[in-house]
Design a protein around this motif. Structure first.
Motif, PDB file in Angstrom:
ATOM      1  N   ILE A 190      -4.953  49.842  64.901  1.00  0.00           N
ATOM      2  CA  ILE A 190      -4.100  50.483  66.484  1.00  0.00           C
ATOM      3  C   ILE A 190      -3.595  50.967  66.409  1.00  0.00           C
ATOM      4  CG2 ILE A 190      -3.780  49.407  68.946  1.00  0.00           C
ATOM      5  CD1 ILE A 190      -5.170  47.315  68.174  1.00  0.00           C
ATOM      6  N   HIS A 191      -2.036  50.411  65.590  1.00  0.00           N
ATOM      7  CA  HIS A 191      -0.999  51.647  65.481  1.00  0.00           C
ATOM      8  C   HIS A 191      -1.317  53.384  64.833  1.00  0.00           C
ATOM      9  CE1 HIS A 191       2.630  48.991  67.493  1.00  0.00           C
ATOM     10  NE2 HIS A 191       1.728  48.228  67.225  1.00  0.00           N
ATOM     11  N   GLU A 192      -1.665  52.714  64.117  1.00  0.00           N
ATOM     12  CA  GLU A 192      -2.059  54.278  63.490  1.00  0.00           C
ATOM     13  C   GLU A 192      -2.961  54.714  63.915  1.00  0.00           C
ATOM     14  OE1 GLU A 192      -2.290  52.272  58.839  1.00  0.00           O
ATOM     15  OE2 GLU A 192      -3.804  52.643  59.350  1.00  0.00           O
ATOM     16  N   VAL A 193      -3.553  54.225  65.161  1.00  0.00           N
ATOM     17  CA  VAL A 193      -4.385  55.536  65.496  1.00  0.00           C
ATOM     18  C   VAL A 193      -3.951  55.892  66.632  1.00  0.00           C
ATOM     19  CG1 VAL A 193      -6.957  55.568  66.669  1.00  0.00           C
ATOM     20  CG2 VAL A 193      -6.360  54.363  64.680  1.00  0.00           C
ATOM     21  N   VAL A 194      -3.353  54.939  67.587  1.00  0.00           N
ATOM     22  CA  VAL A 194      -2.511  55.345  68.514  1.00  0.00           C
ATOM     23  C   VAL A 194      -1.399  56.330  68.285  1.00  0.00           C
ATOM     24  CG1 VAL A 194      -3.995  54.175  70.162  1.00  0.00           C
ATOM     25  CG2 VAL A 194      -1.838  53.093  70.047  1.00  0.00           C
ATOM     26  N   GLY A 195      -1.295  56.093  67.599  1.00  0.00           N
ATOM     27  CA  GLY A 195       0.715  55.986  67.437  1.00  0.00           C
ATOM     28  C   GLY A 195       1.356  55.841  68.419  1.00  0.00           C
TER      29      GLY A 195
END
Length: 303
Positions: free
Chosen positions: A213-218
């Motif tokens: 999730i962190h990787e997708v939304v930043g």
């Protein structure tokens, strides 16, 4: 202490506001009910979600060992329920958007999932869009129509993507497991949306899912969180309009949510609690707990 939890009453006797707050406005964070459910395609009743979650939230506030952050360190208020127009969907959506624009950081409790559309419209205007989106749900909600109707709680995110409210390449859906036509699934992927199915969650672990999730939304760009309670397995959330078997267990959702610290969340909603179908208030309690973990992330960010 300046904590709002300084109350002499036990939980069963505490006031029925969100997390027992006495504040009704003028706070940094506003919590509002949005009792609209006329866009529901199966069982109605989410209009009563705000009341049920308010009641259950008396047992969901405070400090959890997941974060060691106290949501009562936040300046928040229960601003009541947004006004809606009975039987008038388009007018109600416009009215919800207008009311949402009055709040800087809004936590909304639905209502069916269509309420997210006007909330996103308001958030994109206030914070600048397109926004990132973390979307917990059993359903993709990217249909072009449901039963011949183009505006329902199952078409909201196709509309949001087409209106440029969210950046689909910064949009991640977690817990998906619904019946869905291949063309709807493919359309969603073609826009750049990341879909993490319920089985993906079960076969992985919460830490890895949170990392994805962190990787997708930043962690810098502004992001909105929407949580449909039917993301949970019906054993954890029977009180909802369109339950789907095989969903996330409560511990999994909790472990994922509490690992989302650092994401620049600018608002959230928790939707689709239909208390008429609930058992022992477990759906409402899980809904209130989702809100509490989100507020814990905000409190941790202030430290």
């Amino acid at each position: 202490m300046s904590k709002q939890q300084e109350r002499p009453l036990p939980a069963f006797a505490a006031r029925e506001t969100f997390f027992t707050t006495a504040k009704t406005g003028g706070a940094e964070i506003s919590i509002a009910g949005v009792p609209l459910d006329i866009a529901t395609t199966n069982r109605a009743g989410a209009r009563d979600g705000p009341a049920a979650v308010r009641r259950a939230s008396r047992m969901a506030g405070g400090t959890y060992p997941d974060l060691w952050a106290d949501l009562y360190d936040l300046d928040f208020a229960d601003v009541g329920n947004f006004a809606v127009l009975m039987g008038k969907l388009d007018e109600s959506l416009a009215l919800i958007e207008q009311q949402a624009l009055e709040h800087e950081h809004l936590i909304a409790v639905g209502g069916d999932h269509l309420v997210t559309l006007p909330l996103l419209r308001a958030a994109a205007k206030k914070h600048g869009g397109p926004l990132g989106l973390v979307h917990f749900d059993a359903h993709v909600d990217t249909w072009a129509e449901n039963y011949g109707v183009a505006v329902t709680h199952g078409t909201n995110f196709r509309i949001a993507i087409n209106e440029g409210l969210v950046d689909p390449e910064r949009m991640v859906q977690v817990g998906i497991r619904c019946r869905v036509e291949p063309e709807v699934w493919q359309w969603t992927l073609d826009q750049g949306v990341t879909i993490i199915t319920a089985e993906d969650v079960h076969m992985s672990n919460p830490a890895d899912i949170a990392t994805r999730i962190h990787e997708v939304v930043g962690d810098e760009a502004k992001t909105y969180l929407t949580f449909d309670i039917d993301c949970f397995d019906p054993s954890c959330a029977p009180g909802t309009g369109t339950p789907e078997m095989g969903g996330l267990l409560a511990w999994q959702a909790r472990a994922i949510l509490t690992r989302l610290g650092g994401i620049n969340f600018i608002g959230m909603d928790m939707v689709e609690v239909a208390p008429a179908y609930d058992v022992g208030e477990i759906t409402a309690l899980n809904g209130a707990s989702v809100m509490a973990f989100y507020m814990g992330l905000l409190a941790a960010a202030k430290r």
